[in-house]
Design an enzyme around this catalytic site. Structure first.
Site, PDB file in Angstrom:
ATOM      1  N   PHE A  59      16.870  68.858  58.744  1.00  0.00           N
ATOM      2  CA  PHE A  59      16.575  67.807  57.758  1.00  0.00           C
ATOM      3  C   PHE A  59      15.808  66.685  58.471  1.00  0.00           C
ATOM      4  CE2 PHE A  59      20.631  69.842  56.815  1.00  0.00           C
ATOM      5  CZ  PHE A  59      20.458  70.285  55.515  1.00  0.00           C
TER       6      PHE A  59
ATOM      7  N   ASP B 150      12.585  71.088  57.832  1.00  0.00           N
ATOM      8  CA  ASP B 150      12.729  70.370  56.560  1.00  0.00           C
ATOM      9  C   ASP B 150      12.170  71.266  55.464  1.00  0.00           C
ATOM     10  OD1 ASP B 150      13.256  67.116  56.010  1.00  0.00           O
ATOM     11  OD2 ASP B 150      12.233  68.168  54.388  1.00  0.00           O
ATOM     12  N   SER B 151      12.665  71.061  54.230  1.00  0.00           N
ATOM     13  CA  SER B 151      12.146  71.865  53.123  1.00  0.00           C
ATOM     14  C   SER B 151      10.901  71.235  52.507  1.00  0.00           C
ATOM     15  CB  SER B 151      13.228  72.036  52.056  1.00  0.00           C
ATOM     16  OG  SER B 151      13.693  70.769  51.653  1.00  0.00           O
TER      17      SER B 151
ATOM     18  N   ASN C  63      14.615  76.099  54.092  1.00  0.00           N
ATOM     19  CA  ASN C  63      15.897  75.596  53.627  1.00  0.00           C
ATOM     20  C   ASN C  63      16.846  75.633  54.834  1.00  0.00           C
ATOM     21  OD1 ASN C  63      18.623  75.618  52.741  1.00  0.00           O
ATOM     22  ND2 ASN C  63      17.913  76.175  50.687  1.00  0.00           N
ATOM     23  N   ALA C  64      17.375  74.493  55.195  1.00  0.00           N
ATOM     24  CA  ALA C  64      18.166  74.402  56.434  1.00  0.00           C
ATOM     25  C   ALA C  64      19.402  75.313  56.394  1.00  0.00           C
ATOM     26  CB  ALA C  64      18.595  72.959  56.670  1.00  0.00           C
TER      27      ALA C  64
ATOM     28  N   ASP D  12      21.151  65.872  59.507  1.00  0.00           N
ATOM     29  CA  ASP D  12      21.022  64.626  58.730  1.00  0.00           C
ATOM     30  C   ASP D  12      20.613  64.961  57.288  1.00  0.00           C
ATOM     31  OD1 ASP D  12      20.829  62.000  57.946  1.00  0.00           O
ATOM     32  OD2 ASP D  12      18.894  61.649  58.914  1.00  0.00           O
TER      33      ASP D  12
ATOM     34  N   CYS E 167      25.115  60.454  54.646  1.00  0.00           N
ATOM     35  CA  CYS E 167      24.718  59.189  54.009  1.00  0.00           C
ATOM     36  C   CYS E 167      25.329  59.075  52.616  1.00  0.00           C
ATOM     37  CB  CYS E 167      23.200  59.060  53.970  1.00  0.00           C
ATOM     38  SG  CYS E 167      22.398  60.418  53.135  1.00  0.00           S
TER      39      CYS E 167
END
Ligand code: SAH
Length: 405
Positions: free
Chosen positions: A240, A261-262, A287-288, A308, A348
């Site tokens: 991410f 990252d996507s 996609n992670a 993240d 987050c």
């Protein structure tokens, strides 16, 4: 509330006051405990005199509790500004913006990009200001901050104190809709410049004021980037990665770095950032979750992994799903670390508390049969202050773990 009334009110001067709102005992009790919001359900009678956005707040017996900014649309009807009477809103906002700038000048090092004003946490509810080198990005989140005299006084203070090349307003259409504010496009409020290069901890980043997520960068991770770089070693995988915030900081310490990252546009900026800093980083559009699964099957091993992800828990309702998501990601990352490897893992989601996040990490450690040593438990950078009596101001968790077999 009829919006017409607000726009008529905005024609009035800031000194032309003052409405009164009466709140319930429960609302008054919370204010006495240091909380800064009054919910609509605790407003017994809303302000009626103009201008509505600035109102005195009293309890049921008429006792004065302070001055607040009022919204006719939000569930947060009153955002407290002061426990005193406010006669001159323009000068109060001006001095609070100056205090916010001074606070950053004392706390921010080696960076020309940081949050200058963080709404309630800077006693400026509904206002967010970010600085990216010579550009300033502004976000207005409430009816009161949108009122013409208030906007004008905010912009004038920012111009005078920060001397920016340009001020750009970033609009979140959903927020304006919820506040019953007329739609508006993001764009220049002052000046003409829209792009620049900014620096965090000596690492350089391209910036375009009208592109990217948030107001362009994840400024709240600035101090975590530097902390992560202190511990990172070996081959690093930044999941991410967005524009490469962590990856670029790790590049100095690690033998190789890959960022995942996507979002292709995010990776395109990441690639330009790597070039800007003279770094070789591999960027992978994927996609992670899928990539972690594939890498685990292939037996890939790393010295450092960063996680993240975006907020999994947007509300309390999907907390269980969020916990599962965090657990799966962290479990896979732990399995992929060599003995002594470093996991930098973030959440987050405001609804996931630090204690909850740590217990998810502990569970992932048990299930992956790894021992976890805590190197650091961190939050958001200090330019995103946390007000101790307002839990809503604290949202970012960043835990750095040493992982062994
Ligand atoms: N670490 C970044 C911020 C990450 S924000 C920094 O410090 O700047 C979350 C990122 O996750 C966004 O860039 C978003 O595009 C990406 N993303 C969201 N879902 C994803 C997924 N399933 N797989 C990979 N990336 C994803």
């Amino acid at each position: 509330m009829p919006l017409k009334k607000l726009s008529r009110n905005t024609q009035r001067s800031l000194d032309d006051q003052q409405a009164t709102a009466t709140i319930s005992r429960r609302g008054a009790g919370r204010l006495n405990e240091g909380y800064v919001w009054v919910y609509r359900s605790d407003v017994i009678s809303p302000p009626v005199a103009a201008p509505l956005y600035l109102t005195r707040v009293v309890d049921e017996r008429g006792k004065f509790l302070g001055t607040a900014l009022y919204s006719s649309a939000s569930q947060i009807a009153l955002r407290m500004l002061s426990t005193a009477e406010v006669k001159d809103l323009g000068s109060l906002l001006g001095s609070r913006i100056e205090a916010a700038i001074d606070y950053r000048n004392r706390l921010v090092r080696d960076s020309d990009a940081y949050r200058v004003v963080f709404s309630e946490a800077d006693f400026l509810p509904g206002l967010i200001v970010d600085r990216y080198n010579e550009l300033v990005s502004l976000q207005i989140l409430t009816q009161a901050m949108e009122a013409a005299p208030v906007r004008e006084s905010v912009v004038a203070t920012l111009r005078e104190r920060l001397q920016p090349a340009a001020i750009i307003e970033r609009v979140e259409p959903r927020v304006r809709e919820l506040e019953h504010l007329a739609p508006r496009d993001s764009g220049l409020v002052y000046g003409e410049k829209l792009s620049t290069v900014f620096t965090m901890n000596g690492v350089r980043f391209h910036y375009n004021a009208l592109q990217g997520q948030k107001t362009g960068a994840f400024l709240d991770q600035r101090e975590n980037y530097a902390a992560a770089a202190k511990f990172a070693h070996g081959a690093a995988l930044d999941l991410f990665c967005y524009n490469g915030g962590f990856a670029l900081h790790l590049a100095e310490r690690c033998i190789s770095v890959a960022g995942v990252d996507s979002s292709r546009p995010a990776l395109e900026v990441a690639d330009r950032n790597a070039e800007l800093n003279g770094r070789e980083i591999e960027w992978i559009e994927a996609n992670a979750f899928d990539l972690l699964r594939d890498y685990a099957v292939a037996g890939r091993q790393y010295g450092t992994v960063v996680l993240d992800p975006p907020a999994f828990a947007k509300s309390k309702r999907n907390l269980e799903t969020a916990f599962r998501g965090y657990k799966e990601l962290n479990l896979r990352a732990m399995k992929m670390l060599r003995p002594g490897g470093i996991l930098i893992t973030c959440s987050c989601s405001y609804h996931v508390s630090q204690a909850d996040f740590i217990s998810v990490l502990a569970e992932a450690g048990r299930d992956s049969r790894k021992s976890l040593r805590v190197l650091e438990v961190r939050g958001q950078s200090k330019d995103h202050p946390v007000l101790l009596n307002v839990p809503e101001t604290s949202y970012l968790k960043c835990v750095i773990l040493s992982v062994s077999d």
